[in-house]
Design a protein around this motif. Structure first.
Motif, short mmCIF file in Angstrom:
data_model
loop_
_atom_site.label_atom_id
_atom_site.label_comp_id
_atom_site.label_asym_id
_atom_site.label_seq_id
_atom_site.Cartn_x
_atom_site.Cartn_y
_atom_site.Cartn_z
N ARG A 168 1.40 9.71 -5.15
CA ARG A 168 1.75 11.02 -4.64
C ARG A 168 2.72 11.74 -5.58
O ARG A 168 2.57 12.93 -5.83
CB ARG A 168 2.38 10.81 -3.27
N SER A 196 -9.00 5.68 -3.20
CA SER A 196 -9.16 5.89 -1.77
C SER A 196 -8.00 6.72 -1.22
O SER A 196 -8.17 7.55 -0.35
CB SER A 196 -9.35 4.55 -1.05
N PHE A 197 -6.80 6.55 -1.78
CA PHE A 197 -5.68 7.37 -1.31
C PHE A 197 -5.84 8.83 -1.72
O PHE A 197 -5.50 9.75 -0.96
CB PHE A 197 -4.35 6.83 -1.81
N THR A 246 -7.86 10.37 0.79
CA THR A 246 -7.07 10.62 2.00
C THR A 246 -6.19 11.85 1.83
O THR A 246 -6.05 12.67 2.72
CB THR A 246 -6.15 9.41 2.28
N GLU A 251 -7.56 1.39 -4.84
CA GLU A 251 -6.55 1.90 -3.89
C GLU A 251 -6.18 3.33 -4.21
O GLU A 251 -6.02 4.16 -3.33
CB GLU A 251 -5.28 1.05 -4.00
N GLU A 252 -6.00 3.61 -5.49
CA GLU A 252 -5.64 4.97 -5.89
C GLU A 252 -6.71 5.95 -5.46
O GLU A 252 -6.43 7.01 -4.89
CB GLU A 252 -5.50 5.06 -7.41
N GLY A 312 -1.26 9.01 6.18
CA GLY A 312 -0.39 8.51 5.12
C GLY A 312 0.18 9.64 4.28
O GLY A 312 0.42 9.51 3.09
N ARG A 338 0.84 -1.20 0.00
CA ARG A 338 0.00 0.00 0.00
C ARG A 338 0.88 1.26 0.00
O ARG A 338 0.63 2.21 -0.73
CB ARG A 338 -0.91 -0.03 1.22
N ARG A 339 1.95 1.25 0.80
CA ARG A 339 2.82 2.43 0.87
C ARG A 339 3.53 2.68 -0.45
O ARG A 339 3.73 3.83 -0.86
CB ARG A 339 3.82 2.28 2.00
N ARG A 396 1.05 4.25 -2.75
CA ARG A 396 0.80 5.63 -2.37
C ARG A 396 1.95 6.54 -2.75
O ARG A 396 1.75 7.69 -3.13
CB ARG A 396 0.55 5.72 -0.86
#
Ligand code: ATP
Ligand code: MG
Length: 872
Positions: A322, A370-371, A374, A367-368, A410, A314-315, A318
């Motif tokens: 980012r 949802s990040f 965030t 995942e993208e 995150g 996940r990191r 992200r």
């Protein structure tokens, strides 16, 4: 010019010609090893052989291994993208000798391959050798140096220290000197200015290490001392992407055909040009690197999640999102759109990418998204933190705030810093680092394990007899002590064992070891480097005595029922939902089973029921187990058995069949499906995009569940006078209740208006103030309504004070008209003081306040106290 694929093949054929067996890459994500989450070097899959737990089937082996270096001992994550030669995921080409050839052959074949086969100019090559260490009592590796001297001039052979040139598997275990090959790919002018030897191991981007040859000749003991290793090992690793770059005459791994297509796709998407701007280039490299890692992890069975390996993935995702967000203007999910290019380029060599295309796409996209949400929350929070800091006259936000953003949202520190910079602000980095250290320390304390040396009583390896027996006579081969979180435990290795060690989702057996003097409890059985380890709290006093190893058979039977049932569920889910259903994880314990599988919608109640019916029918059919214990993998595939993606299988496998369900499996199973008793699915939920989870009970657990269910029904029926149609009776009750509630409300309104008129009549004028004082047993809400209505009607000089009791609790209410507030009276102050008489407290606004208390007997006095305090 050789292509990447041709280069990989040439490595394998070269070592094949030197008598090596070519083996497949092990999965990148490691399951069933508590000490390692990802394969980080070619040698990982051979650890059990190197440690002597298993004999080597081939003494010479070579392969290309998918590696990931993003956690633990090897973590290159922060370099990736910023330099041009470290990746998160990369391929490591390697050759091994297990007790066969040693330094001489390893060095001369490396040379032959690079210089004679690939035609690399030897004047650009440098070799390092271990310089020795006085504290270890080791001299320089003159042996390795002497072999290098046959090929290289002395000034191309450099000494290296313990840090660079002495390899260790861990705190204990096999270790030895190593020799690295570096390549200088600078221009001739640069070489003329500074000789390459001065740049080796100096982080120069054009003078890089390509191959490391490790010579394992020692074993490190727990007290730090070294002893000779009986069977010496050669372990080499060469970075495939770095080799490709050298052979294709490039100065960056990203300029090779391994990465170019993806980089082009990224540049197109961003409307930019790779090579125009360093900051943008870094972002593009990060994304090109990370998309490979994420896609391969998912196909290996590791989805992004909140814990452990899943969190690492996940990191990484992200980090890529980012960089795209900050530098390439990607405000919407974009990574998943790169998958077609990745699959086009790597799908040939890695068919799993194609097979799982839909799943990878869904997971990455979600995942993208949802990040990105965030990120937005984090940005808002940061805006507020900056505004607060500015209001306090500061240009710096605290390190704690920056850490909360990082840890909870995150939000990477460099992004926080970037946004701060844009606003002329900074963060307290010292405090941030201190917070980070604190967190790391907490994690370290939780994970610290002290491992003692193995004490060997007999040589040998374990034979597992648990498919046929649950009790077996055995003896101890070796044992050691481990300390974790102030607890001392022992790990015992047996000669023969019926204990199943945790793997394939099935938990380890528990039970006892019994000899004629004592009984020792086995609290768990796990595998470490393929060695079954029995975990106990005590060591037997008589270590040499023969003993019986006895598995807890109730638990084993329950586990077997759940495991076999998992297979039946898998087959039934395919039947009901379709062939896209693939196992994504499972947990089999004596209590229940959990099964994760790919499917893109919620499984409906009807489908669940259909699945249950199919499985229960098979249970009743009492289908006997058909076990193929040790068949060649090709034969298993021909039978049509289902294998898991991302699982490491040997060339011989075990296949478990119940009728039309046939799977590769090492677990323990029932002799016939009737032993499962019955299945009931108790929950269905989502674990990630495209992955569903069901949990189910079998056998006795279903019986208990049905008992509880029946008891509840019986109680409910009794409550409704054994109504024949319980649902109708309950519905009627609910309807009646709603009607009654309505009536009560109407009644209360009526009562309210009656009380109000009564109160209006009871107004007493004291010094021009209209005092309404009363006590009554009514709810607080009613008093409040009345007070506000009266305030509307008596707009001047209203002084309302009520003492009410509801459900045993006294409440004091005060309402004042605005002119009294203006004259200095405060309702809040009055109730607060007077509430002491009812042993309570409260407050409110100047015109309206309430206070609750514990003592209803003081209520009347409290009401009088309010009036007294007001002084009217
Ligand atoms: P470096 O000092 O360059 O990080 P290393 O000492 O960590 O390399 P080894 O652990 O000896 O490397 O790994 C063997 C080979 O694998 C290296 O010689 C290199 O070619 C390659 N390699 C190591 N790390 C990476 C990485 N992150 N990305 C690509 N290739 C790598
Ligand atoms: Mg490294």
């Amino acid at each position: 010019m050789l292509t990447a694929n041709e280069i990989r093949d040439s490595f394998k054929s070269f070592f094949e010609s030197k008598g090596h067996q070519i083996v497949p890459s092990a999965p990148m994500v490691i399951k069933d090893d508590p000490t390692l989450m990802f394969t980080n070097a070619g040698m990982n899959q051979f650890k059990d052989i190197i440690l002597g737990n298993h004999p080597a089937k081939f003494k010479r082996v070579a392969d290309s291994q998918k590696c990931l270096r993003v956690s633990g001992k090897h973590n290159d994550l922060e370099e990736v993208g910023h330099d041009t030669y470290h990746h998160t995921m990369f391929e490591m080409l390697g050759n091994w000798s297990f007790g066969d050839y040693f330094k001489k052959e390893a060095i001369s074949w490396a040379w032959e391959y690079l210089v004679d086969v690939l035609k690399i100019d030897p004047k650009n090559l440098y070799a390092t050798v271990f310089e020795g260490s006085a504290e270890e009592g080791l001299e320089r590796d003159n042996e390795a140096a002497s072999y290098w001297e046959q090929f290289l001039p002395k000034d191309h052979i450099l000494n290296g220290n313990k840090h660079d040139n002495f390899w260790e598997m861990g705190d204990t275990g096999p270790c030895g000197p190593c020799s690295e090959i570096h390549i200088d790919s600078r221009s001739e002018e640069e070489k003329a200015l500074v000789p390459g030897r001065e740049l080796v191991n100096k982080d120069h981007p054009q003078v890089i290490e390509i191959w490391n040859l490790v010579f394992m000749q020692f074993n490190r003991k727990a007290d730090g001392s070294l002893e000779g290793l009986p069977a010496k090992v050669i372990d080499t690793g060469m970075g495939f992407e770095r080799l490709v770059r050298t052979l294709q005459g490039k100065t960056s791994n990203y300029d090779t055909d391994v990465f170019q297509p993806i980089l082009k796709a990224i540049a197109n998407m961003a409307g930019k040009h790779y090579g125009d701007n360093e900051q943008d280039d870094i972002a593009m490299r990060v994304i090109a690197d990370h998309i490979r890692t994420i896609a391969f992890s998912i196909t290996d069975g590791q989805l992004p999640s909140n814990a452990k390996a899943g969190y690492v993935i996940r990191r990484i995702l992200r980090r890529a999102v980012r960089y795209g967000y900050t530098f390439l203007g990607q405000k919407q999910a974009f990574m998943y759109r790169l998958l077609p290019v990745l699959i086009e380029n790597m799908g040939g060599a890695y068919p799993e990418l194609n097979a799982q295309k839909e799943l990878i796409t869904k997971v990455i996209k979600e995942e993208e998204e949802s990040f990105l949400r965030t990120l937005e929350t984090g940005i808002r929070l940061l805006d507020k933190t900056m505004a607060d800091a500015k209001a306090a006259g500061k240009t710096e936000i605290s390190g704690k705030d920056a850490f909360t953003l990082y840890d909870t949202f995150g939000f990477p520190l460099d992004l926080t810093e970037l946004i701060l910079r844009e606003n002329g602000m900074t963060a307290d980095l010292k405090e941030f680092d201190a917070e980070m250290q604190k967190q790391k320390q907490r994690a370290r304390n939780a994970a610290a394990v002290e491992t003692g040396d193995w004490v060997t009583l007999q040589e040998g390896t374990t034979e597992f007899v648990g498919y046929d027996y649950t009790e077996f006579e055995t003896s101890i081969l070796r044992y050691r002590q481990i300390k974790q979180k102030n607890q001392t435990l022992y790990q015992i290795v047996l000669d023969k064992t019926p204990f199943y060690a945790e793997s394939g989702g099935q938990v380890g057996d528990t039970g006892v070891l019994v000899n004629e003097f004592e009984t020792i409890e086995v609290i768990d059985t796990k595998k470490e480097n393929n060695l079954p380890i029995h975990i106990t709290k005590k060591l037997p006093e008589h270590l040499e005595a023969p003993m019986m190893a006895c598995v807890d058979t109730d638990k084993r039977a329950a586990c077997a029922a759940n495991h076999s049932c998992t297979h039946l569920l898998d087959a039934a889910l395919r039947e009901v939902l379709g062939d896209h259903v693939e196992q994504k994880g499972s947990l089999v314990t004596p209590e229940s089973l959990r099964f994760d599988f790919s499917h893109f919608q919620k499984v409906t109640d009807e489908q669940i029921r259909q699945v249950e019916h199919i499985v229960n029918a098979k249970i009743r059919a009492n289908i006997p187990l058909q076990e193929y214990r040790n068949i060649p993998i090709e034969e298993a595939k021909e039978l049509g058995a289902i294998a898991l993606f991302g699982e490491k299988y040997g060339d011989h496998v075990r296949v478990i069949q119940f009728g039309n369900s046939m799977e590769f499996c090492g677990g323990t199973h029932v002799a016939a499906t009737g032993h499962i008793g019955m299945v009931k699915i108790v929950s269905e939920s989502s674990v990630a995009a495209g992955v569903r989870r069901i949990e189910a009970f079998t056998g006795a657990r279903v019986e208990t569940m049905l008992d509880n269910f029946q008891d509840t029904m019986r109680d409910l029926k009794a409550l409704f006078n054994n109504a024949p149609d319980l649902t109708a009776a309950i519905r009627k009750y609910i309807d009646e209740n709603a009607g009654l509630k309505k009536q009560v409300e109407d009644f209360m309104k009526e009562k309210e208006s009656q009380l109000k008129s009564k109160l209006l009549q009871s107004v007493k004028e004291v010094n021009g103030v209209k005092v309404i004082k009363f006590t009554a047993p009514i709810p607080a809400e009613t008093v409040k309504n009345i007070a506000f209505q009266l305030r509307g009607e008596i707009t001047e000089n209203l002084f309302f004070v009520a003492g009410t009791v509801h459900e045993g609790k006294p409440i004091l209410t005060v309402m004042l008209s605005d002119n009294l507030v203006a004259s200095g009276l405060k309702a809040g102050m009055l109730v607060k003081e007077a509430a002491k008489l009812i042993q309570g407290g409260g407050g409110g606004q100047p015109h309206f306040a309430t206070a609750g208390g514990k003592n209803p007997d003081g209520l009347s006095a409290a009401v009088d106290k309010v009036i007294e305090l007001a002084g009217i």
